[in-house]
Design a protein around this motif. Structure first.
Motif, PDB file in Angstrom:
ATOM      1  N   SER A  88     -87.571  64.877  55.946  1.00 28.92           N
ATOM      2  CA  SER A  88     -88.161  66.238  55.917  1.00 28.92           C
ATOM      3  C   SER A  88     -87.333  67.401  56.823  1.00 28.92           C
ATOM      4  O   SER A  88     -87.775  68.384  56.909  1.00 28.92           O
ATOM      5  N   LEU A  89     -86.162  66.752  57.206  1.00 26.43           N
ATOM      6  CA  LEU A  89     -85.337  67.834  57.784  1.00 26.43           C
ATOM      7  C   LEU A  89     -84.679  68.956  56.710  1.00 26.43           C
ATOM      8  O   LEU A  89     -84.113  69.778  57.246  1.00 26.43           O
ATOM      9  N   VAL A  90     -84.518  68.532  55.530  1.00 29.47           N
ATOM     10  CA  VAL A  90     -84.035  69.405  54.491  1.00 29.47           C
ATOM     11  C   VAL A  90     -85.124  70.241  53.964  1.00 29.47           C
ATOM     12  O   VAL A  90     -86.315  69.976  53.711  1.00 29.47           O
ATOM     13  N   CYS A 138     -74.857  68.234  41.287  1.00 21.02           N
ATOM     14  CA  CYS A 138     -75.700  68.950  42.390  1.00 21.02           C
ATOM     15  C   CYS A 138     -77.195  68.210  42.521  1.00 21.02           C
ATOM     16  O   CYS A 138     -77.508  67.886  43.679  1.00 21.02           O
ATOM     17  N   LYS A 139     -77.795  67.917  41.434  1.00 22.00           N
ATOM     18  CA  LYS A 139     -79.326  67.126  41.611  1.00 22.00           C
ATOM     19  C   LYS A 139     -78.980  65.754  42.198  1.00 22.00           C
ATOM     20  O   LYS A 139     -79.830  65.393  42.904  1.00 22.00           O
ATOM     21  N   SER A 140     -77.976  65.147  42.064  1.00 22.96           N
ATOM     22  CA  SER A 140     -77.884  63.864  42.472  1.00 22.96           C
ATOM     23  C   SER A 140     -77.386  63.787  43.992  1.00 22.96           C
ATOM     24  O   SER A 140     -77.898  63.249  44.869  1.00 22.96           O
ATOM     25  N   VAL A 141     -76.511  64.850  44.215  1.00 23.96           N
ATOM     26  CA  VAL A 141     -76.057  65.196  45.724  1.00 23.96           C
ATOM     27  C   VAL A 141     -77.316  65.542  46.512  1.00 23.96           C
ATOM     28  O   VAL A 141     -77.987  65.123  47.462  1.00 23.96           O
ATOM     29  N   GLU A 142     -78.314  66.563  45.875  1.00 24.13           N
ATOM     30  CA  GLU A 142     -79.442  66.886  46.673  1.00 24.13           C
ATOM     31  C   GLU A 142     -80.451  65.581  46.798  1.00 24.13           C
ATOM     32  O   GLU A 142     -80.987  65.577  47.843  1.00 24.13           O
ATOM     33  N   ALA A 143     -80.490  64.754  45.709  1.00 24.15           N
ATOM     34  CA  ALA A 143     -81.551  63.540  46.103  1.00 24.15           C
ATOM     35  C   ALA A 143     -80.955  62.557  47.133  1.00 24.15           C
ATOM     36  O   ALA A 143     -81.859  62.168  47.979  1.00 24.15           O
ATOM     37  N   ASP A 144     -79.457  62.498  47.385  1.00 27.10           N
ATOM     38  CA  ASP A 144     -79.074  61.912  48.278  1.00 27.10           C
ATOM     39  C   ASP A 144     -79.575  62.294  49.629  1.00 27.10           C
ATOM     40  O   ASP A 144     -79.790  61.664  50.457  1.00 27.10           O
ATOM     41  N   VAL A 145     -79.258  63.456  49.574  1.00 25.36           N
ATOM     42  CA  VAL A 145     -79.376  64.627  51.184  1.00 25.36           C
ATOM     43  C   VAL A 145     -80.800  64.400  51.483  1.00 25.36           C
ATOM     44  O   VAL A 145     -81.148  63.953  52.555  1.00 25.36           O
ATOM     45  N   PHE A 165     -69.663  67.112  45.681  1.00 23.18           N
ATOM     46  CA  PHE A 165     -69.132  65.503  45.673  1.00 23.18           C
ATOM     47  C   PHE A 165     -69.196  64.925  47.138  1.00 23.18           C
ATOM     48  O   PHE A 165     -69.855  64.152  47.490  1.00 23.18           O
ATOM     49  N   PHE A 166     -68.387  65.730  48.058  1.00 25.94           N
ATOM     50  CA  PHE A 166     -68.301  65.107  49.418  1.00 25.94           C
ATOM     51  C   PHE A 166     -69.212  65.886  50.509  1.00 25.94           C
ATOM     52  O   PHE A 166     -68.689  65.836  51.514  1.00 25.94           O
ATOM     53  N   ALA A 167     -70.199  66.232  50.011  1.00 19.79           N
ATOM     54  CA  ALA A 167     -71.296  66.941  50.883  1.00 19.79           C
ATOM     55  C   ALA A 167     -71.763  66.226  51.825  1.00 19.79           C
ATOM     56  O   ALA A 167     -71.693  66.586  53.010  1.00 19.79           O
TER      57      ALA A 167
END
Ligand SMILES: Nc1ncnc2c1ncn2[C@@H]1O[C@H](COP(=O)(O)OP(=O)(O)O)[C@@H](O)[C@H]1O
Ligand SMILES: [Mg+2]
Length: 279
Positions: free
Chosen positions: A223-225, A210-217, A169-171
């Protein structure tokens, strides 16, 4: 002596080694910095590169995670930064061909305070690394979970920052702070510093958060991810207690395979691996 040098080494001498220094940093603890540093370093060494892992965390998890005994505490990263010995005095071999380590001990905790008094306090690691710089293809620095003087030393010495991010959550909290620190360091000490990439760790594709955090990140960093995500994998967490990188402990586990893909992606990003080729 020259008569004993094999031809292959002589030809290597003509082409100077391109050294890249990567700081593995995120001021949060437990996000997978050390695991990433150990396994990426191992995968790079396994692909035939010469790699040095610098343990810059007083907890010394990279040191123990590679099965290196902290017997000679006088010759570790702390003494090299303070100036009591040279960095090459501190380098130890590991069980992995091509991978060497500069170990850390708890003494390093004192460096945060002792550095304040020293000249060029933010550049001590950079200066220490100069001596051994051209021997390695990659130097990875495993940072402590803070944005103090030790991490500052890593970011001043480094060409780039690899940021492990746990899908929780706090990623994204604190990432703004890390980005601002990188920007400040770029302006004040190290204009070439850039973000090598952001890697999602302990990933669980079945978990909605996890999926929603990944989408935010991915939206925030683009493209840095890295495309490669590191799954949560019990074999990865077991490996350090055997003093082995997950890649060596169980090279077929999902975590080990992910780290090998990550290293290949990193090499491709650096133009050191042709598209499509595995590390
Ligand atoms: N992919 C993973 N799957 C399962 N456990 C992991 C994974 N990556 C790291 N861990 C575990 O999570 C904990 C924190 O990881 P670590 O790499 O030490 O983080 P940091 O260096 O950022 O503090 C450790 O116990 C480690 O073994
Ligand atoms: Mg760590």
């Amino acid at each position: 002596m020259s008569a004993e040098i094999p031809k292959s080494e002589l030809s290597q001498e003509k082409e100077p080694i391109r050294t890249k220094i990567i700081a593995v940093a995120n001021q949060k603890g437990g996000v997978g910095k050390t695991t990433t540093a150990i396994n990426v370093a191992t995968a790079l060494a396994a692909s035939g590169l010469r790699v040095l892992l610098v343990d810059l965390d007083p907890q010394g998890n990279a040191t123990t995670g590679l099965g290196v005994e902290k017997v000679n505490t006088e010759k570790e990263i702390y003494s090299a930064i303070i100036g009591d010995c040279t960095l090459s005095d501190t380098i130890l071999p590991t069980a992995i061909t091509g991978l060497e380590i500069v170990p850390a001990s708890a003494d390093l905790a004192g460096a945060e305070i002792e550095l304040i008094e020293l000249n060029q306090r933010e550049a001590r690691l950079k200066l220490a690394l100069k001596e051994i710089f051209s021997i390695y293809n990659y130097i990875l620095i495993d940072c402590p979970p803070a944005l103090g003087l030790l991490t500052l030393n890593a970011l001043v010495a480094a060409d780039s920052v690899l940021v492990p991010l746990q899908c929780e959550f706090f990623a994204l909290d604190g990432l703004g702070q890390l980005s601002r620190s990188i920007e400040r360091i770029r302006n004040a000490f190290n204009s070439k510093l850039f973000i090598q990439g952001v890697v999602l760790t302990m990933h669980d594709g079945r978990n909605n958060l996890c999926k929603s955090v990944e989408a935010d990140v991915r939206e925030y960093f683009g493209s840095l991810v890295y495309k490669t995500v590191i799954p949560r994998n019990v074999r990865v967490s077991e490996a350090p207690s055997f003093g082995l990188p997950a890649i060596v402990y169980d090279m077929h586990c999902t975590g080990a395979r992910a780290y090998m893909h990550l290293a290949a992606e990193l090499l491709r990003g650096d133009g050191r691996l042709p598209e499509g080729e595995a590390a």
